[in-house]
Scaffold this motif. Structure first.
Motif, PDB file in Angstrom:
ATOM      1  N   VAL A  80       0.855  -1.181   0.000  1.00 33.90           N
ATOM      2  CA  VAL A  80       0.000   0.000   0.000  1.00 33.90           C
ATOM      3  C   VAL A  80       0.894   1.235   0.000  1.00 33.90           C
ATOM      4  O   VAL A  80       1.728   1.386   0.885  1.00 33.90           O
ATOM      5  CB  VAL A  80      -0.925   0.012   1.234  1.00 33.90           C
ATOM      6  CG1 VAL A  80      -1.749   1.279   1.289  1.00 33.90           C
ATOM      7  CG2 VAL A  80      -1.811  -1.219   1.257  1.00 33.90           C
ATOM      8  N   SER A  81       0.698   2.108  -0.989  1.00 36.95           N
ATOM      9  CA  SER A  81       1.622   3.237  -1.065  1.00 36.95           C
ATOM     10  C   SER A  81       0.971   4.591  -1.322  1.00 36.95           C
ATOM     11  O   SER A  81       1.656   5.589  -1.320  1.00 36.95           O
ATOM     12  CB  SER A  81       2.654   2.971  -2.167  1.00 36.95           C
ATOM     13  OG  SER A  81       2.007   2.861  -3.418  1.00 36.95           O
ATOM     14  N   ASP A  82      -0.326   4.647  -1.531  1.00 41.99           N
ATOM     15  CA  ASP A  82      -0.900   5.940  -1.905  1.00 41.99           C
ATOM     16  C   ASP A  82      -1.446   6.757  -0.736  1.00 41.99           C
ATOM     17  O   ASP A  82      -1.937   7.858  -0.935  1.00 41.99           O
ATOM     18  CB  ASP A  82      -1.964   5.774  -2.983  1.00 41.99           C
ATOM     19  CG  ASP A  82      -3.232   5.114  -2.478  1.00 41.99           C
ATOM     20  OD1 ASP A  82      -3.251   4.648  -1.333  1.00 41.99           O
ATOM     21  OD2 ASP A  82      -4.206   5.067  -3.245  1.00 41.99           O
ATOM     22  N   GLY A  83      -1.382   6.249   0.477  1.00 37.84           N
ATOM     23  CA  GLY A  83      -1.833   6.994   1.642  1.00 37.84           C
ATOM     24  C   GLY A  83      -3.301   6.833   1.970  1.00 37.84           C
ATOM     25  O   GLY A  83      -3.747   7.229   3.030  1.00 37.84           O
ATOM     26  N   SER A  84      -4.084   6.291   1.054  1.00 39.79           N
ATOM     27  CA  SER A  84      -5.510   6.090   1.303  1.00 39.79           C
ATOM     28  C   SER A  84      -5.703   5.007   2.358  1.00 39.79           C
ATOM     29  O   SER A  84      -4.887   4.107   2.487  1.00 39.79           O
ATOM     30  CB  SER A  84      -6.215   5.650   0.019  1.00 39.79           C
ATOM     31  OG  SER A  84      -6.090   6.621  -0.969  1.00 39.79           O
ATOM     32  N   PRO A  85      -6.811   5.069   3.097  1.00 30.91           N
ATOM     33  CA  PRO A  85      -7.092   4.003   4.052  1.00 30.91           C
ATOM     34  C   PRO A  85      -7.349   2.682   3.319  1.00 30.91           C
ATOM     35  O   PRO A  85      -8.112   2.643   2.357  1.00 30.91           O
ATOM     36  CB  PRO A  85      -8.364   4.470   4.763  1.00 30.91           C
ATOM     37  CG  PRO A  85      -8.483   5.916   4.479  1.00 30.91           C
ATOM     38  CD  PRO A  85      -7.804   6.152   3.175  1.00 30.91           C
ATOM     39  N   VAL A  86      -6.696   1.634   3.774  1.00 29.65           N
ATOM     40  CA  VAL A  86      -6.865   0.305   3.190  1.00 29.65           C
ATOM     41  C   VAL A  86      -7.007  -0.691   4.336  1.00 29.65           C
ATOM     42  O   VAL A  86      -6.177  -0.718   5.249  1.00 29.65           O
ATOM     43  CB  VAL A  86      -5.658  -0.079   2.306  1.00 29.65           C
ATOM     44  CG1 VAL A  86      -5.795  -1.504   1.798  1.00 29.65           C
ATOM     45  CG2 VAL A  86      -5.499   0.892   1.149  1.00 29.65           C
ATOM     46  N   LEU A  87      -8.050  -1.495   4.268  1.00 30.89           N
ATOM     47  CA  LEU A  87      -8.263  -2.546   5.256  1.00 30.89           C
ATOM     48  C   LEU A  87      -7.818  -3.862   4.640  1.00 30.89           C
ATOM     49  O   LEU A  87      -8.220  -4.195   3.534  1.00 30.89           O
ATOM     50  CB  LEU A  87      -9.734  -2.624   5.660  1.00 30.89           C
ATOM     51  CG  LEU A  87     -10.052  -3.627   6.760  1.00 30.89           C
ATOM     52  CD1 LEU A  87      -9.437  -3.193   8.086  1.00 30.89           C
ATOM     53  CD2 LEU A  87     -11.558  -3.786   6.901  1.00 30.89           C
ATOM     54  N   ILE A  88      -6.994  -4.584   5.362  1.00 34.86           N
ATOM     55  CA  ILE A  88      -6.463  -5.854   4.865  1.00 34.86           C
ATOM     56  C   ILE A  88      -7.004  -6.976   5.739  1.00 34.86           C
ATOM     57  O   ILE A  88      -6.820  -6.961   6.958  1.00 34.86           O
ATOM     58  CB  ILE A  88      -4.919  -5.839   4.897  1.00 34.86           C
ATOM     59  CG1 ILE A  88      -4.400  -4.728   3.979  1.00 34.86           C
ATOM     60  CG2 ILE A  88      -4.357  -7.196   4.504  1.00 34.86           C
ATOM     61  CD1 ILE A  88      -2.930  -4.447   4.122  1.00 34.86           C
ATOM     62  N   PHE A  89      -7.683  -7.938   5.106  1.00 32.56           N
ATOM     63  CA  PHE A  89      -8.143  -9.154   5.777  1.00 32.56           C
ATOM     64  C   PHE A  89      -7.190 -10.274   5.404  1.00 32.56           C
ATOM     65  O   PHE A  89      -6.817 -10.396   4.238  1.00 32.56           O
ATOM     66  CB  PHE A  89      -9.521  -9.597   5.259  1.00 32.56           C
ATOM     67  CG  PHE A  89     -10.666  -8.770   5.718  1.00 32.56           C
ATOM     68  CD1 PHE A  89     -11.135  -8.853   7.010  1.00 32.56           C
ATOM     69  CD2 PHE A  89     -11.308  -7.923   4.829  1.00 32.56           C
ATOM     70  CE1 PHE A  89     -12.210  -8.104   7.417  1.00 32.56           C
ATOM     71  CE2 PHE A  89     -12.385  -7.173   5.220  1.00 32.56           C
ATOM     72  CZ  PHE A  89     -12.832  -7.259   6.525  1.00 32.56           C
ATOM     73  N   VAL A  90      -6.852 -11.117   6.349  1.00 29.80           N
ATOM     74  CA  VAL A  90      -6.049 -12.295   6.020  1.00 29.80           C
ATOM     75  C   VAL A  90      -6.492 -13.487   6.854  1.00 29.80           C
ATOM     76  O   VAL A  90      -7.036 -13.353   7.942  1.00 29.80           O
ATOM     77  CB  VAL A  90      -4.530 -12.089   6.242  1.00 29.80           C
ATOM     78  CG1 VAL A  90      -3.981 -10.990   5.375  1.00 29.80           C
ATOM     79  CG2 VAL A  90      -4.190 -11.861   7.695  1.00 29.80           C
ATOM     80  N   ALA A  91      -6.227 -14.643   6.286  1.00 27.62           N
ATOM     81  CA  ALA A  91      -6.179 -15.899   7.022  1.00 27.62           C
ATOM     82  C   ALA A  91      -4.747 -16.356   6.751  1.00 27.62           C
ATOM     83  O   ALA A  91      -4.420 -16.776   5.651  1.00 27.62           O
ATOM     84  CB  ALA A  91      -7.208 -16.884   6.509  1.00 27.62           C
ATOM     85  N   GLY A  92      -3.885 -16.180   7.715  1.00 23.10           N
ATOM     86  CA  GLY A  92      -2.451 -16.243   7.487  1.00 23.10           C
ATOM     87  C   GLY A  92      -1.814 -17.607   7.329  1.00 23.10           C
ATOM     88  O   GLY A  92      -0.693 -17.697   6.837  1.00 23.10           O
ATOM     89  N   MET A  93      -2.475 -18.659   7.730  1.00 25.11           N
ATOM     90  CA  MET A  93      -1.863 -19.979   7.609  1.00 25.11           C
ATOM     91  C   MET A  93      -1.823 -20.392   6.141  1.00 25.11           C
ATOM     92  O   MET A  93      -2.771 -20.152   5.389  1.00 25.11           O
ATOM     93  CB  MET A  93      -2.626 -21.013   8.437  1.00 25.11           C
ATOM     94  CG  MET A  93      -2.640 -20.712   9.931  1.00 25.11           C
ATOM     95  SD  MET A  93      -1.014 -20.412  10.655  1.00 25.11           S
ATOM     96  CE  MET A  93      -0.331 -22.045  10.610  1.00 25.11           C
TER      97      MET A  93
END
Length: 157
Positions: free
Chosen positions: A112-125
């Motif tokens: 993410v590089s543009d400064g806008s709010p970004v929500l990241i969802f993950v299931a990390g396994m």
């Protein structure tokens, strides 16, 4: 009309055009920050829904609890991740899953590089996609309710 023009000619503002633009920018940033906060709150609700799913409602079972603990979200705003915007609530077991989920979400946040709010969802396994391929919901189905939840939260502002 001439009296009005004459009175206006004596008017001298005690602010500059830059002050005006800064005030507008501050107001806009405040709106963006509030929307980002509601974005994160909606994300937390989706994470809670995904983690609460059981085998009976198309979720998955728990052997190690690592997969369930690796489900979470984080908010990137102004190219920053604040600790209070990382949501991976630990369960009694499967603590390694929490660490892996947070690490994976942070890795994605680097994109993410543009400064806008970004929500990241993950299931990390690494086996989360496999579990989803068996028609068990890890996070995909729960995330479909995000738009509705976010709209409800925004409408409360």
């Amino acid at each position: 009309m001439k009296k009005f023009q004459k009175a206006m000619s004596n008017f001298t503002p005690d602010f500059s055009i830059n002050d005006l633009f800064n005030h507008i920018d501050d107001g806009l940033q405040s709106i963006i920050d509030e929307a980002a906060e509601q974005l994160f709150n909606a994300g937390k609700k989706v994470v809670d829904m995904a983690r609460a799913r059981t085998r009976a409602d198309n979720g998955f079972g728990n052997i190690t609890w690592e997969l369930r603990n690796s489900i979470g979200c984080l908010l990137v705003n102004n190219n920053q991740i604040l600790d209070e915007h990382i949501y991976f609530p630990p369960l009694a077991q499967g603590i390694e899953g929490t660490k892996i989920g947070i690490s994976y979400a942070r890795e994605i946040a680097l994109l993410v590089s543009d400064g806008s709010p970004v929500l990241i969802f993950v299931a990390g396994m690494d086996y989360a996609a496999f579990v989803e391929s068996t028609e068990r919901d890890v996070i995909s189905m729960s995330s479909l309710s995000f738009g509705k939840i976010f709209k409800q939260l925004i409408n409360q502002i």
